[in-house]
Design an enzyme around this catalytic site. Structure first.
Site, PDB file in Angstrom:
ATOM      1  CB  ALA A   1      -0.911  -0.024   1.225  1.00 26.00           C
TER       2      ALA A   1
ATOM      3  CB  CYS B   1      -2.376  -4.495   6.998  1.00 22.43           C
ATOM      4  SG  CYS B   1      -1.269  -3.095   6.919  1.00 22.43           S
TER       5      CYS B   1
ATOM      6  CG  ASP C   1       6.577  -6.229  -3.045  1.00 19.58           C
ATOM      7  OD1 ASP C   1       6.203  -5.419  -2.189  1.00 19.58           O
ATOM      8  OD2 ASP C   1       6.151  -7.416  -3.092  1.00 19.58           O
TER       9      ASP C   1
ATOM     10  CG  PHE D   1      10.003  -2.397  13.123  1.00 17.25           C
ATOM     11  CD1 PHE D   1      10.855  -1.343  13.424  1.00 17.25           C
ATOM     12  CD2 PHE D   1       8.643  -2.162  13.046  1.00 17.25           C
ATOM     13  CE1 PHE D   1      10.352  -0.075  13.657  1.00 17.25           C
ATOM     14  CE2 PHE D   1       8.126  -0.891  13.273  1.00 17.25           C
ATOM     15  CZ  PHE D   1       8.985   0.151  13.578  1.00 17.25           C
ATOM     16  CD  GLU D   2      13.667 -10.422   9.623  1.00 17.19           C
ATOM     17  OE1 GLU D   2      12.511 -10.665   9.211  1.00 17.19           O
ATOM     18  OE2 GLU D   2      14.528 -11.291   9.787  1.00 17.19           O
ATOM     19  CB  THR D   3      12.605  -5.154   5.734  1.00 18.32           C
ATOM     20  OG1 THR D   3      12.165  -6.509   5.645  1.00 18.32           O
ATOM     21  CG2 THR D   3      13.221  -4.758   4.406  1.00 18.32           C
TER      22      THR D   3
END
Ligand SMILES: [Zn+2]
Length: 366
Positions: free
Chosen positions: A62, A210, A83, A155-157
């Site tokens: 999104a 989400c 992605d 949060f890891e990425t």
């Protein structure tokens, strides 16, 4: 033309591309950016800088869709869209670069995004990368990039991006949205706090996804609009830009509560920007199998090139198989396996990593 072919090529040559872009954009289409050039902070000089810029959008769900869409229309010369996932019907409520056909075709989001952008701005270069950003490929995937934008959902990425950007003194912009809540932070090298200054560990509340908390498409567009504008300021005037925000900004669109915390100074002793201890970049303790969404497990295999035609024949007796150039889907009740050409898989229908590993071993290989 937007270059779809680049997804399989090494990311080069870059500066040549950028200069060509600048000439191509300004000569061929004097009107396209005419309304944007009128903004005093941009002007014709600023527009040329945007045309020469190379921006990566990591994660094209999104927020990533909204960021990439805004920046492509604004004339960023080169956009690299990274992605790992494919388009599904449940994405269409908020992921603005995708349509029903993309979902029906299970197109990888990076590919679908590049095609959609090419339809409204064929004068910029879009480099789709169907990949999961990890320590082992971050250098290759972000090579030559001036600014990194966060469109991820984890949060890891983000910690990985933070380590990489702090280490190389590259600016990046954190954006998060969940429920009706949006949160964004500019990380400007040697000036502001970094992500690890503010959140030394993954904040528990934001780990809500989400899938579990829902998401308002307007919260996504708000955070993307703010982050894309900060990106323009950075690309036009660099880290010295007068109006660059130096706060962590949060906004709940439903309750109208909003807050800003100053991030003008790094936190003394910060692991990343203070001690330069880049644990996430080093990939310490990274699992090879991770939970991914509410009811899915991802297997981070990438050393197993898959021939989809052959795999189709192998799986036909066991369930329903469909594939295109980018993904193969295999349904065997109650599971759905999505396989990528490098061997990575997302298995839906379980949160048990042992079950996922066993399905993968049974049908793909161990
Ligand atoms: Zn820091």
């Amino acid at each position: 033309m937007t270059s779809l072919a680049q997804e399989t090529q090494p990311a080069q040559p870059r500066r040549v591309h950028s200069e060509e872009n600048v000439a191509k954009q300004s000569a061929a289409e004097p009107d396209r950016y005419s309304r944007q050039v009128l903004i005093p902070g941009i002007g014709a000089v600023g527009q040329r800088k945007l045309a020469a810029a190379r921006v990566a959008v990591v994660g094209c769900g999104a927020t990533g869709s909204a960021l990439a869409g805004l920046l492509a229309r604004a004339g960023i010369g080169t956009l690299r869209v990274i992605d790992r996932d494919y388009v599904e019907p449940s994405n269409l409520q908020r992921q603005s670069l995708f349509d029903e056909k993309d979902a029906a075709d299970s197109l990888p989001k990076a590919i679908a995004a590049a095609r959609k952008i090419a339809a409204f701005n064929s004068k910029i270069v879009v480099e789709p990368k169907v990949d999961d950003l990890i320590p082992g490929n971050i250098e290759a995937l972000l090579e030559g990039i001036d600014l990194i934008l966060d469109g991820t959902d984890n949060f890891e990425t983000r910690y990985l991006i933070n380590d990489y950007a702090v280490n190389l003194s590259l600016p990046w912009i954190y954006s998060g949205a969940v429920g009706s809540y949006a949160l964004t932070l500019n990380v400007i090298p040697a000036q502001t706090a970094c992500l690890a200054c503010i959140f030394p560990d993954s904040p528990r509340g934001m780990v809500e996804t989400c899938e579990t908390s829902g998401i308002l498409n307007s919260a996504v567009n708000l955070v993307a609009s703010i982050a894309a504008t900060e990106a323009l300021k950075l690309l036009v005037d660099g880290a010295a830009a007068t109006h660059l925000r130096r706060t962590l900004l949060s906004f709940d669109l439903w309750t109208n509560e909003h807050a800003e915390i100053s991030t003008a100074k790094p936190r003394p002793g910060c692991r990343a920007c203070g001690e330069r201890d880049f644990v996430h970049l080093a990939g310490e303790g990274r699992p090879h199998i991770t939970l991914c969404g509410r009811n899915s497990v991802q297997i981070h295999e990438r050393q197993r090139p898959i021939d989809f035609a052959e795999m189709d024949l192998r799986l036909q007796p066991h369930g329903v198989v469909r594939y295109n150039d980018f993904v193969l889907k295999f349904w065997r009740d109650p599971y759905e396996m999505t396989l990528f050409p490098d061997g990575r898989a997302i298995i839906k229908g379980t949160t048990d990593t042992a079950v996922a590993r066993s399905l993968y071993a049974r049908y793909v290989g161990s």
